[in-house]
Design an enzyme around this catalytic site. Structure first.
Site, PDB file in Angstrom:
ATOM      1  N   LYS A 144      -6.056 -36.805 -15.101  1.00 28.17           N
ATOM      2  CA  LYS A 144      -6.683 -35.443 -14.983  1.00 28.17           C
ATOM      3  C   LYS A 144      -8.107 -35.763 -15.233  1.00 28.17           C
ATOM      4  O   LYS A 144      -8.403 -35.324 -16.602  1.00 28.17           O
ATOM      5  CB  LYS A 144      -5.964 -34.488 -15.335  1.00 28.17           C
ATOM      6  N   CYS A 394       0.699   6.577 -15.316  1.00 27.49           N
ATOM      7  CA  CYS A 394       0.683   7.509 -14.225  1.00 27.49           C
ATOM      8  C   CYS A 394       1.906   8.430 -14.580  1.00 27.49           C
ATOM      9  O   CYS A 394       1.844   9.426 -14.080  1.00 27.49           O
ATOM     10  CB  CYS A 394       0.421   7.367 -13.061  1.00 27.49           C
ATOM     11  N   CYS A 413      -2.391   5.890  -9.521  1.00 28.91           N
ATOM     12  CA  CYS A 413      -2.053   5.250 -10.854  1.00 28.91           C
ATOM     13  C   CYS A 413      -3.529   4.604 -11.543  1.00 28.91           C
ATOM     14  O   CYS A 413      -4.116   3.646 -10.906  1.00 28.91           O
ATOM     15  CB  CYS A 413      -1.113   4.125 -10.741  1.00 28.91           C
TER      16      CYS A 413
END
Length: 651
Positions: A144, A394, A413
């Protein structure tokens, strides 16, 4: 803390903060101890700044701190935030912005052998789904590279950009940059890298780190003599992934000698490497597995695990993500692990809390591997869990959706408002400029609804801190999003009603007109194939919640294309048929051809299965793919034959 070059990079990345917020970000990046008290906006700004500087070759915090400290905190607070699930954007360099020939995604990460085995189990299940023998699959392991990602199509070299659009940086080849190993142009994705030993001996006195050098190669400015010499010496190269040294073989051999294979591949090249990549090579299976917006499912990066500790849980705090999922956060007795003082860890979802007994007093094994957040590896001593009934943001009653507790009150919310606005523009896909940074700034100035954004003038954008040119562009993009044609199902999906993603919206609007949805009963919804009874009530409530916003937005004159078919198309040769497109097509994009097929009553899939009727094969399709389709009983047709069917021209 920020130099003039840092500020220039932030300007290029369109990260325009007020002086006060930039000062808070500076303080937050300089002092990790302040992260717990930082607001969400400042945390996100700090991540955006750190990411932009890192990708431009001027990192201001270490990779470990970025992952373990800052991303860790964002995942705890907002586990669905785009910074965690989409390709990290790169700063814009000089050069034309163009569509990438292929989508360039990030890579999913694993930090233990067990994580790799779970990934392989998903591969095995997918192979069984399409009738392939898992034991015969070839797995490939490559280093990688830790360089600068780019794509070479043989004519142009592109930056990765946001994974879908990048910049033309072909100038780096014109400066003499070579393909590694005297390879040919046009080998696709790879990275611009510089040899480790060469950098230490010749460039370290001129550049802070290899990434700083790699970024300098890309920029438009004329290169200095030592950088040009590195290119001339072939110490700096474009290394296509296709040319990387690799191990390949079946899963049984890979897992039997996993540690030795990883260590051998990890040290195969004299470039910076931060792990290994594991992937499958079978093309039909790769197509079937597909990808998220962040990573391909057929590929994974392995990084080494670091440390674990046994820790007591003090409490479990529910937090509302911007998608409405309620994330349980385990508050822990402070524990130092791998150099960091940890006091929290995610429990992922409440089913895990219930099943494993993660409650106050539980003893857990905590791992801080390479991941962005400490992970609960095992519950050693369970305790009574505490499951909330109402949203902590909420107060709305929560519902279960598989493993997750959900707050369906997405438009009212507070924790979900910003995401709802960003989601609208992201799903609509006919506008630019309304990403996370823009929405964040609008939220700071009291904007709470999408219709409020459409009402803003260029002067109002400027008053909120946007530049004059950017403000005018945002207004033009808002106008564009209203005038450009958009499918009615995409428009509906942009409102973010729970369980009404793109597929369900398209399915619903094949039966009803858009303005009829607000009068649908639960029975009407359940009667449509693909809609479950348990979610119909929630969908009905969601439609009621968006009605006011829907009416305000449609009143602005969006150019909506109705998907409900006119007349009877049941006699059309494509009616009721399932199609999959593959290869290079010339009569239109896949999306365009799919729309035309759907208008004739066809269904369009993303992968071939036994239920597929036609595989429409364009150019550059491998014989294995078409043979595999025929083995499943699928009829393979070319583009011309598809167009004949589309036009009803059949014998």
């Amino acid at each position: 803390m920020f130099s003039d070059s840092h500020r220039q990079i932030l300007d290029q990345a369109n990260l325009n903060f007020s002086a006060d917020q930039l000062a808070r970000v500076t303080e937050l990046l300089a002092n990790q101890a302040l992260i717990n008290a930082a607001g969400d906006e400042d945390l996100i700004a700090a991540l955006e700044v750190a990411n932009a500087l890192y990708r431009a070759g001027a990192p201001i915090v270490s990779d470990a701190d970025y992952d373990f400290v800052y991303l860790n905190e964002l995942k705890r607070r907002q586990p669905e935030h785009p910074l965690l699930h989409e390709v990290e954007p790169e700063p814009v360099f000089a050069g034309k912005t163009v569509d990438l020939p292929v989508v360039m995604l990030s890579t999913d990460k694993a930090y233990s052998r067990e994580d790799i085995e779970r990934w392989a189990a998903r591969i095995e299940k997918a192979a069984a789904d399409i009738g392939e023998d898992f034991r015969a699959l070839t797995f490939k392991v490559t280093p990688k590279l830790d360089g600068y990602a780019a794509y070479d199509d043989g004519q142009l070299l592109y930056t990765r950009g946001d994974g879908r659009k990048g910049q033309d940086i072909t100038r780096v080849f014109e400066r003499g940059l070579q393909v590694a190993g005297q390879g040919a142009r046009g080998l696709g994705a790879g990275e611009i890298v510089v040899g480790r030993r060469y950098f230490d001996e010749n460039l370290a006195q001129h550049f802070d780190n290899p990434r700083n050098f790699q970024a300098s190669v890309i920029k438009e400015k004329e290169l200095e003599e030592h950088a040009l010499k590195a290119i001339a010496d072939h110490a700096a190269v474009f290394f296509p992934f296709a040319l990387l040294p690799h191990w390949s073989g079946p899963w049984s051999e890979l897992i039997a000698d996993f540690e030795a294979i990883v260590q051998d591949i990890w040290h195969k090249v004299d470039y910076d490497v931060d792990g290994v990549i594991l992937e499958i090579t079978d093309e039909p299976l790769k197509q079937y597995l597909g990808a998220t917006r962040h990573h391909h499912r057929w590929q994974i990066a392995y990084k080494e695990n670091l440390a674990t500790a046994n820790v007591k849980v003090v409490s479990v705090t529910p937090q509302t993500s911007r998608s409405g999922r309620i994330t349980p956060v385990a508050e822990l007795e402070p524990t130092r692990l791998s150099g960091a003082l940890l006091s929290r860890a995610t429990a992922h979802h409440y089913k895990m809390v219930v099943d494993k007994g993660i409650g106050p007093g539980a003893l857990i094994r905590l791992a801080r591997s390479g991941e962005v957040i400490p992970k609960i590896e095992e519950v050693l001593e369970p305790a009574e869990p505490e499951v909330p009934a109402h949203c902590p943001s909420c107060g709305h009653e929560l519902i279960w959706d598989n493993d997750y507790l959900i707050c369906p009150n997405n438009l009212a919310c507070p924790a979900q408002i910003s995401n709802s606005m960003e989601h609208f523009f992201r799903v609509l896909k006919n506008n630019d400029g309304f990403g996370a940074a823009t929405i964040k700034k609008l939220y700071e100035y009291g904007i709470r609804r999408v219709d409020e954004i459409y009402a803003l003038s260029a002067e109002q954008f400027e008053s909120m801190g946007f530049g004059p040119k950017q403000s005018q562009n945002l207004v033009e993009q808002l106008s564009r999003s209203r005038s450009e044609a958009v499918e009615d199902w995409r428009f509906l999906a942009a409102f973010g009603v729970f369980r009404m993603g793109l597929g369900n919206c398209e399915r619903l609007l094949a039966h009803y007109q858009l303005d009829q949805i607000f009068g649908l009963s639960e029975a009407d919804i359940v009667a449509i194939e693909g809609f479950a009874e348990k979610t119909a009530a929630v969908i009905s409530e969601g439609f009621a919640n968006i009605k006011d916003l829907y009416e305000k937005l449609t009143g602005l004159g969006f150019n909506l294309q109705a998907s409900q078919r006119k007349g009877d198309s049941s006699a059309h040769p494509l009616s009721g048929k399932t199609l999959v497109f593959t290869g290079t097509l010339h009569s239109g994009s896949r999306d365009d051809l799919a729309k035309q097929a759907k208008a004739k009553g066809a269904k369009v899939g993303s992968s071939v299965s036994a239920k597929t009727d036609y595989l429409v094969a364009g150019d550059n399709v491998g014989a294995n793919k078409t043979a595999a389709a025929r083995d499943k009983g699928v009829t393979v047709i070319d583009e011309a034959e598809f167009l004949q069917l589309l036009n009803g021209d059949v014998e």
